[in-house]
Design a protein around this motif. Sequence first.
Motif, PDB file in Angstrom:
ATOM      1  N   GLU A  23       0.827  -1.214   0.000  1.00  0.00           N
ATOM      2  CA  GLU A  23       0.000   0.000   0.000  1.00  0.00           C
ATOM      3  C   GLU A  23       0.860   1.262   0.000  1.00  0.00           C
ATOM      4  O   GLU A  23       0.572   2.217  -0.725  1.00  0.00           O
ATOM      5  N   LEU A  24       1.905   1.271   0.826  1.00  0.00           N
ATOM      6  CA  LEU A  24       2.793   2.432   0.884  1.00  0.00           C
ATOM      7  C   LEU A  24       3.507   2.665  -0.444  1.00  0.00           C
ATOM      8  O   LEU A  24       3.642   3.805  -0.894  1.00  0.00           O
ATOM      9  N   ALA A  25       3.951   1.595  -1.064  1.00  0.00           N
ATOM     10  CA  ALA A  25       4.611   1.726  -2.358  1.00  0.00           C
ATOM     11  C   ALA A  25       3.645   2.299  -3.385  1.00  0.00           C
ATOM     12  O   ALA A  25       3.979   3.251  -4.116  1.00  0.00           O
ATOM     13  N   ALA A  26       2.434   1.765  -3.441  1.00  0.00           N
ATOM     14  CA  ALA A  26       1.433   2.239  -4.406  1.00  0.00           C
ATOM     15  C   ALA A  26       1.065   3.697  -4.141  1.00  0.00           C
ATOM     16  O   ALA A  26       0.919   4.483  -5.084  1.00  0.00           O
ATOM     17  N   LYS A  27       0.939   4.071  -2.886  1.00  0.00           N
ATOM     18  CA  LYS A  27       0.597   5.450  -2.516  1.00  0.00           C
ATOM     19  C   LYS A  27       1.610   6.442  -3.079  1.00  0.00           C
ATOM     20  O   LYS A  27       1.274   7.564  -3.440  1.00  0.00           O
ATOM     21  N   HIS A  28       2.851   6.026  -3.175  1.00  0.00           N
ATOM     22  CA  HIS A  28       3.919   6.891  -3.674  1.00  0.00           C
ATOM     23  C   HIS A  28       4.279   6.602  -5.134  1.00  0.00           C
ATOM     24  O   HIS A  28       5.309   7.065  -5.632  1.00  0.00           O
ATOM     25  N   GLY A  29       3.431   5.811  -5.811  1.00  0.00           N
ATOM     26  CA  GLY A  29       3.627   5.550  -7.228  1.00  0.00           C
ATOM     27  C   GLY A  29       4.685   4.514  -7.554  1.00  0.00           C
ATOM     28  O   GLY A  29       5.122   4.416  -8.696  1.00  0.00           O
ATOM     29  N   PHE A  30       5.096   3.740  -6.557  1.00  0.00           N
ATOM     30  CA  PHE A  30       6.120   2.724  -6.774  1.00  0.00           C
ATOM     31  C   PHE A  30       5.483   1.381  -7.102  1.00  0.00           C
ATOM     32  O   PHE A  30       4.439   1.027  -6.558  1.00  0.00           O
ATOM     33  N   THR A  31       6.142   0.642  -7.970  1.00  0.00           N
ATOM     34  CA  THR A  31       5.823  -0.760  -8.162  1.00  0.00           C
ATOM     35  C   THR A  31       6.869  -1.515  -7.359  1.00  0.00           C
ATOM     36  O   THR A  31       8.057  -1.478  -7.689  1.00  0.00           O
ATOM     37  N   LEU A  32       6.438  -2.156  -6.305  1.00  0.00           N
ATOM     38  CA  LEU A  32       7.367  -2.843  -5.411  1.00  0.00           C
ATOM     39  C   LEU A  32       7.878  -4.117  -6.081  1.00  0.00           C
ATOM     40  O   LEU A  32       7.099  -4.962  -6.489  1.00  0.00           O
ATOM     41  N   LEU A  33       9.189  -4.218  -6.213  1.00  0.00           N
ATOM     42  CA  LEU A  33       9.803  -5.398  -6.822  1.00  0.00           C
ATOM     43  C   LEU A  33      10.341  -6.361  -5.776  1.00  0.00           C
ATOM     44  O   LEU A  33      10.260  -7.566  -5.919  1.00  0.00           O
ATOM     45  N   ARG A  34      10.943  -5.825  -4.740  1.00  0.00           N
ATOM     46  CA  ARG A  34      11.491  -6.643  -3.656  1.00  0.00           C
ATOM     47  C   ARG A  34      11.776  -5.727  -2.490  1.00  0.00           C
ATOM     48  O   ARG A  34      11.788  -4.515  -2.627  1.00  0.00           O
ATOM     49  N   HIS A  35      12.003  -6.320  -1.340  1.00  0.00           N
ATOM     50  CA  HIS A  35      12.374  -5.531  -0.163  1.00  0.00           C
ATOM     51  C   HIS A  35      12.996  -6.438   0.890  1.00  0.00           C
ATOM     52  O   HIS A  35      12.869  -7.660   0.833  1.00  0.00           O
ATOM     53  N   LYS A  36      13.690  -5.801   1.811  1.00  0.00           N
ATOM     54  CA  LYS A  36      14.238  -6.486   2.981  1.00  0.00           C
ATOM     55  C   LYS A  36      13.853  -5.649   4.187  1.00  0.00           C
ATOM     56  O   LYS A  36      13.932  -4.427   4.142  1.00  0.00           O
ATOM     57  N   MET A  37      13.459  -6.320   5.255  1.00  0.00           N
ATOM     58  CA  MET A  37      13.163  -5.592   6.475  1.00  0.00           C
ATOM     59  C   MET A  37      13.837  -6.310   7.641  1.00  0.00           C
ATOM     60  O   MET A  37      13.660  -7.511   7.833  1.00  0.00           O
ATOM     61  N   TYR A  38      14.642  -5.533   8.355  1.00  0.00           N
ATOM     62  CA  TYR A  38      15.302  -6.028   9.550  1.00  0.00           C
ATOM     63  C   TYR A  38      14.794  -5.207  10.721  1.00  0.00           C
ATOM     64  O   TYR A  38      14.851  -3.979  10.689  1.00  0.00           O
ATOM     65  N   LEU A  39      14.323  -5.874  11.751  1.00  0.00           N
ATOM     66  CA  LEU A  39      13.862  -5.212  12.966  1.00  0.00           C
ATOM     67  C   LEU A  39      14.853  -5.538  14.077  1.00  0.00           C
ATOM     68  O   LEU A  39      15.083  -6.711  14.380  1.00  0.00           O
ATOM     69  N   TYR A  40      15.459  -4.501  14.661  1.00  0.00           N
ATOM     70  CA  TYR A  40      16.504  -4.685  15.661  1.00  0.00           C
ATOM     71  C   TYR A  40      15.960  -4.403  17.049  1.00  0.00           C
ATOM     72  O   TYR A  40      15.173  -3.484  17.247  1.00  0.00           O
ATOM     73  N   GLY A  41      16.391  -5.195  18.002  1.00  0.00           N
ATOM     74  CA  GLY A  41      15.991  -5.013  19.389  1.00  0.00           C
ATOM     75  C   GLY A  41      16.727  -5.984  20.276  1.00  0.00           C
ATOM     76  O   GLY A  41      17.845  -6.413  19.968  1.00  0.00           O
ATOM     77  N   LEU A  42      16.097  -6.341  21.379  1.00  0.00           N
ATOM     78  CA  LEU A  42      16.667  -7.312  22.318  1.00  0.00           C
ATOM     79  C   LEU A  42      15.727  -8.500  22.424  1.00  0.00           C
ATOM     80  O   LEU A  42      14.524  -8.332  22.581  1.00  0.00           O
ATOM     81  N   CYS A  43      16.295  -9.697  22.344  1.00  0.00           N
ATOM     82  CA  CYS A  43      15.498 -10.913  22.497  1.00  0.00           C
ATOM     83  C   CYS A  43      15.065 -11.038  23.959  1.00  0.00           C
ATOM     84  O   CYS A  43      15.586 -10.341  24.835  1.00  0.00           O
ATOM     85  N   PRO A  44      14.116 -11.930  24.255  1.00  0.00           N
ATOM     86  CA  PRO A  44      13.666 -12.083  25.633  1.00  0.00           C
ATOM     87  C   PRO A  44      14.790 -12.402  26.626  1.00  0.00           C
ATOM     88  O   PRO A  44      14.804 -11.891  27.733  1.00  0.00           O
ATOM     89  N   ASP A  45      15.753 -13.244  26.211  1.00  0.00           N
ATOM     90  CA  ASP A  45      16.850 -13.590  27.110  1.00  0.00           C
ATOM     91  C   ASP A  45      17.713 -12.384  27.438  1.00  0.00           C
ATOM     92  O   ASP A  45      18.150 -12.211  28.579  1.00  0.00           O
ATOM     93  N   CYS A  46      18.003 -11.553  26.433  1.00  0.00           N
ATOM     94  CA  CYS A  46      18.867 -10.382  26.652  1.00  0.00           C
ATOM     95  C   CYS A  46      18.126  -9.220  27.300  1.00  0.00           C
ATOM     96  O   CYS A  46      18.767  -8.306  27.825  1.00  0.00           O
ATOM     97  N   SER A  47      16.808  -9.251  27.275  1.00  0.00           N
ATOM     98  CA  SER A  47      16.021  -8.187  27.907  1.00  0.00           C
ATOM     99  C   SER A  47      15.993  -8.315  29.424  1.00  0.00           C
ATOM    100  O   SER A  47      15.662  -7.359  30.114  1.00  0.00           O
ATOM    101  N   LYS A  48      16.344  -9.487  29.945  1.00  0.00           N
ATOM    102  CA  LYS A  48      16.291  -9.732  31.390  1.00  0.00           C
ATOM    103  C   LYS A  48      17.374  -8.975  32.117  1.00  0.00           C
ATOM    104  O   LYS A  48      18.443  -8.754  31.688  1.00  0.00           O
TER     105      LYS A  48
END
Length: 142
Positions: free
Chosen positions: A117-142
């Motif tokens: 939807e975001l790509a279409a809203k800005h006139g893009f034809t989405l061909l591929r993408h990568k998404m990395y979400l960074y944070g702390l896992c449950p073990d490291c959050s302790k």
Amino acid sequence: MKTPQDVFADYLANENLKMTPQRRLILDTLLKHDNHLSSEELYAKVKKRDSSVGQATVYRTLKLLSDSGLVEPLDFADGVTRYEPCYGKDHHDHLICEKCGKNIEILDEVIEQRQEELAAKHGFTLLRHKMYLYGLCPDCSK
């Protein structure tokens, strides 16, 4: 659907290259492991199976595998490129712990739809993408 070995052999033939035993071993070793391997980790595993395979052969083969669309290089922002087999697999994103390096593959249809939807809203034809979400896992959050 062709096997990864067939896809790679076809790609190599189109590039006027041969499917050598070393290249097949590197591909088979990479496909055998579920985790995301660095070139050094892959080299160590290949070396255990055939001590004659050199590190440069692993590097060159990874480039060919990437160019053929069989593997995808991943950047988890830790300075190490890892490789993941992608042929015949559904797209997914990654949750990455910044402390211990643990990564979890995720697939969320709502996120995928929103990206379209975001790509279409800005006139893009989405061909591929990568998404990395960074944070702390449950073990490291302790």
